[in-house]
Design a protein around this motif. Structure first.
Motif, PDB file in Angstrom:
ATOM      1  N   GLY A 157      -7.894  -7.955  -2.288  1.00 38.64           N
ATOM      2  CA  GLY A 157      -7.099  -6.970  -1.543  1.00 38.64           C
ATOM      3  C   GLY A 157      -5.677  -7.030  -2.067  1.00 38.64           C
ATOM      4  O   GLY A 157      -5.087  -8.110  -2.114  1.00 38.64           O
ATOM      5  N   VAL A 158      -5.142  -5.893  -2.463  1.00 43.71           N
ATOM      6  CA  VAL A 158      -3.786  -5.898  -3.039  1.00 43.71           C
ATOM      7  C   VAL A 158      -2.811  -5.325  -2.005  1.00 43.71           C
ATOM      8  O   VAL A 158      -2.904  -4.149  -1.635  1.00 43.71           O
ATOM      9  CB  VAL A 158      -3.737  -5.072  -4.353  1.00 43.71           C
ATOM     10  CG1 VAL A 158      -2.379  -5.239  -5.027  1.00 43.71           C
ATOM     11  CG2 VAL A 158      -4.855  -5.494  -5.295  1.00 43.71           C
ATOM     12  N   LYS A 159      -1.896  -6.180  -1.563  1.00 42.56           N
ATOM     13  CA  LYS A 159      -0.895  -5.761  -0.568  1.00 42.56           C
ATOM     14  C   LYS A 159       0.482  -5.632  -1.212  1.00 42.56           C
ATOM     15  O   LYS A 159       1.307  -4.845  -0.769  1.00 42.56           O
ATOM     16  CB  LYS A 159      -0.813  -6.803   0.558  1.00 42.56           C
ATOM     17  CG  LYS A 159      -1.994  -6.754   1.519  1.00 42.56           C
ATOM     18  CD  LYS A 159      -1.775  -7.734   2.658  1.00 42.56           C
ATOM     19  CE  LYS A 159      -2.782  -7.504   3.786  1.00 42.56           C
ATOM     20  NZ  LYS A 159      -2.712  -8.571   4.793  1.00 42.56           N
ATOM     21  N   ASP A 160       0.731  -6.435  -2.245  1.00 43.71           N
ATOM     22  CA  ASP A 160       2.041  -6.480  -2.902  1.00 43.71           C
ATOM     23  C   ASP A 160       2.397  -5.094  -3.463  1.00 43.71           C
ATOM     24  O   ASP A 160       1.652  -4.536  -4.279  1.00 43.71           O
ATOM     25  CB  ASP A 160       1.958  -7.527  -4.021  1.00 43.71           C
ATOM     26  CG  ASP A 160       3.286  -7.697  -4.733  1.00 43.71           C
ATOM     27  OD1 ASP A 160       3.987  -8.659  -4.433  1.00 43.71           O
ATOM     28  OD2 ASP A 160       3.602  -6.841  -5.590  1.00 43.71           O
ATOM     29  N   LYS A 161       3.546  -4.558  -3.020  1.00 40.95           N
ATOM     30  CA  LYS A 161       3.937  -3.184  -3.386  1.00 40.95           C
ATOM     31  C   LYS A 161       4.097  -3.001  -4.891  1.00 40.95           C
ATOM     32  O   LYS A 161       3.687  -1.988  -5.463  1.00 40.95           O
ATOM     33  CB  LYS A 161       5.245  -2.815  -2.674  1.00 40.95           C
ATOM     34  CG  LYS A 161       5.047  -2.427  -1.221  1.00 40.95           C
ATOM     35  CD  LYS A 161       6.316  -1.769  -0.695  1.00 40.95           C
ATOM     36  CE  LYS A 161       6.159  -1.064   0.618  1.00 40.95           C
ATOM     37  NZ  LYS A 161       5.453  -1.666   1.696  1.00 40.95           N
ATOM     38  N   GLU A 162       4.724  -3.996  -5.542  1.00 38.79           N
ATOM     39  CA  GLU A 162       4.954  -3.890  -6.995  1.00 38.79           C
ATOM     40  C   GLU A 162       3.627  -3.889  -7.758  1.00 38.79           C
ATOM     41  O   GLU A 162       3.457  -3.165  -8.733  1.00 38.79           O
ATOM     42  CB  GLU A 162       5.833  -5.065  -7.480  1.00 38.79           C
ATOM     43  CG  GLU A 162       7.299  -4.910  -7.135  1.00 38.79           C
ATOM     44  CD  GLU A 162       7.880  -3.561  -7.586  1.00 38.79           C
ATOM     45  OE1 GLU A 162       7.726  -3.222  -8.782  1.00 38.79           O
ATOM     46  OE2 GLU A 162       8.464  -2.835  -6.751  1.00 38.79           O
ATOM     47  N   LYS A 163       2.711  -4.728  -7.307  1.00 40.75           N
ATOM     48  CA  LYS A 163       1.397  -4.791  -7.976  1.00 40.75           C
ATOM     49  C   LYS A 163       0.656  -3.466  -7.802  1.00 40.75           C
ATOM     50  O   LYS A 163       0.036  -2.956  -8.730  1.00 40.75           O
ATOM     51  CB  LYS A 163       0.548  -5.944  -7.410  1.00 40.75           C
ATOM     52  CG  LYS A 163       1.025  -7.300  -7.878  1.00 40.75           C
ATOM     53  CD  LYS A 163       0.070  -8.411  -7.523  1.00 40.75           C
ATOM     54  CE  LYS A 163       0.696  -9.739  -7.938  1.00 40.75           C
ATOM     55  NZ  LYS A 163      -0.173 -10.873  -7.801  1.00 40.75           N
TER      56      LYS A 163
END
Ligand code: FMN
Length: 249
Positions: free
Chosen positions: A50-56
């Motif tokens: 699950g990708v939460k990091d905005k930059e990623k």
């Protein structure tokens, strides 16, 4: 018709989501449903990131060909084929598992497992009133996705799944005629029957685009497919997979 069938038949990919993250409970429910899918020989050869990091998310959207909904959604899942776990198990159990893990068969098993899990996740999300869109675009640059998500060797990110609260529903895309996809006892190879089904579908799809675009677009499905398949894409894949010690024999 029961609710499950209604949800499945109502599917359409959605690409505009409200700026509201999924709750932890929604994420847990979706992942638990993914995990409940059948799995070849109980192997469970996949992982979900699950990708939460905005930059990623921003970078993944760029990698996917600037698809804004990879960045702007309620949650972004990445489904990976995963045989790293089984290499670790081999070490733990002191067994020579490498030849099996590196086989095309086991790579196929991991692809099938990950896809079954993902489709369970998609249906779970849709049943909660959420919208979904699969994102194969991340395969434009798997080397970078792998670095971004810090996936070890033998973990291949396959596709993303953008999930969120829908802003608006789109029209449902008609599928191939059922009798073209479903064969009984043997594959239908009568060219006349086969091609007439495809021509019938061409007309349906052409009308679908025409109605949706006020006559601006009338492309046929066979034309679309031939246009896509006329060009090679992501030809680095075999090398990438083999560099990750999978699909070697
Ligand atoms: C594995 C997979 C990858 C996909 N990748 C993308 C993608 O990168 N971008 C996108 O907008 N849609 C993507 N789609 C959605 C398809 O375009 C969509 O399912 C198809 O056109 C049928 O439309 P429907 O889902 O609305 O019925 C993907 C679907 C699948 C199954």
């Amino acid at each position: 018709m029961n609710k499950v069938i209604e949800t499945i038949l109502n599917h359409r990919s959605l690409r505009h989501f409200e700026d509201k993250p999924l709750t932890d409970e929604q994420i847990k429910t979706i992942v638990s449903c993914a995990q409940s899918a059948s799995t070849s020989s109980f192997i469970q050869a996949y992982s979900i990131i699950g990708v939460k990091d905005k930059e990623k998310k921003k970078r993944l959207a760029e990698i996917a060909g600037n698809q804004g909904y990879v960045e702007n959604n309620g949650h972004f899942f990445v489904f990976c084929a995963d045989l790293y776990r089984h290499t670790m198990i081999g070490e733990n159990e002191q067994k020579n598992v490498s030849p099996s893990i590196e086989s095309t068969e086991k790579f196929m098993v991991a692809l099938i497992d990950a896809s079954l899990a993902a489709q369970n996740a998609a249906i779970a999300a849709e049943s909660l009133g959420l919208g979904i869109c699969y994102i194969g675009g991340i395969r434009n640059n798997l080397e970078e996705v792998q670095k971004l998500l810090k996936t070890p060797e033998q973990v291949i990110p396959l596709f993303g799944l953008a999930v969120g609260i829908p802003v608006k529903l789109t029209d449902k895309k008609p599928r191939l005629p059922l009798e073209h996809v479903y064969h009984e006892d043997e594959y239908e190879q009568n060219t006349e029957v086969y091609m007439s089904q495809l021509h019938k579908y061409d007309e349906l799809i052409s009308r679908y685009y025409e109605e949706r675009t006020g006559g601006n677009r009338k492309d046929r499905w066979m034309q679309q497919m031939a246009g896509m398949l006329d060009k090679k894409s992501r030809m680095y894949m075999k090398e990438f997979v083999q560099k990750n010690k999978l699909d070697l024999q």
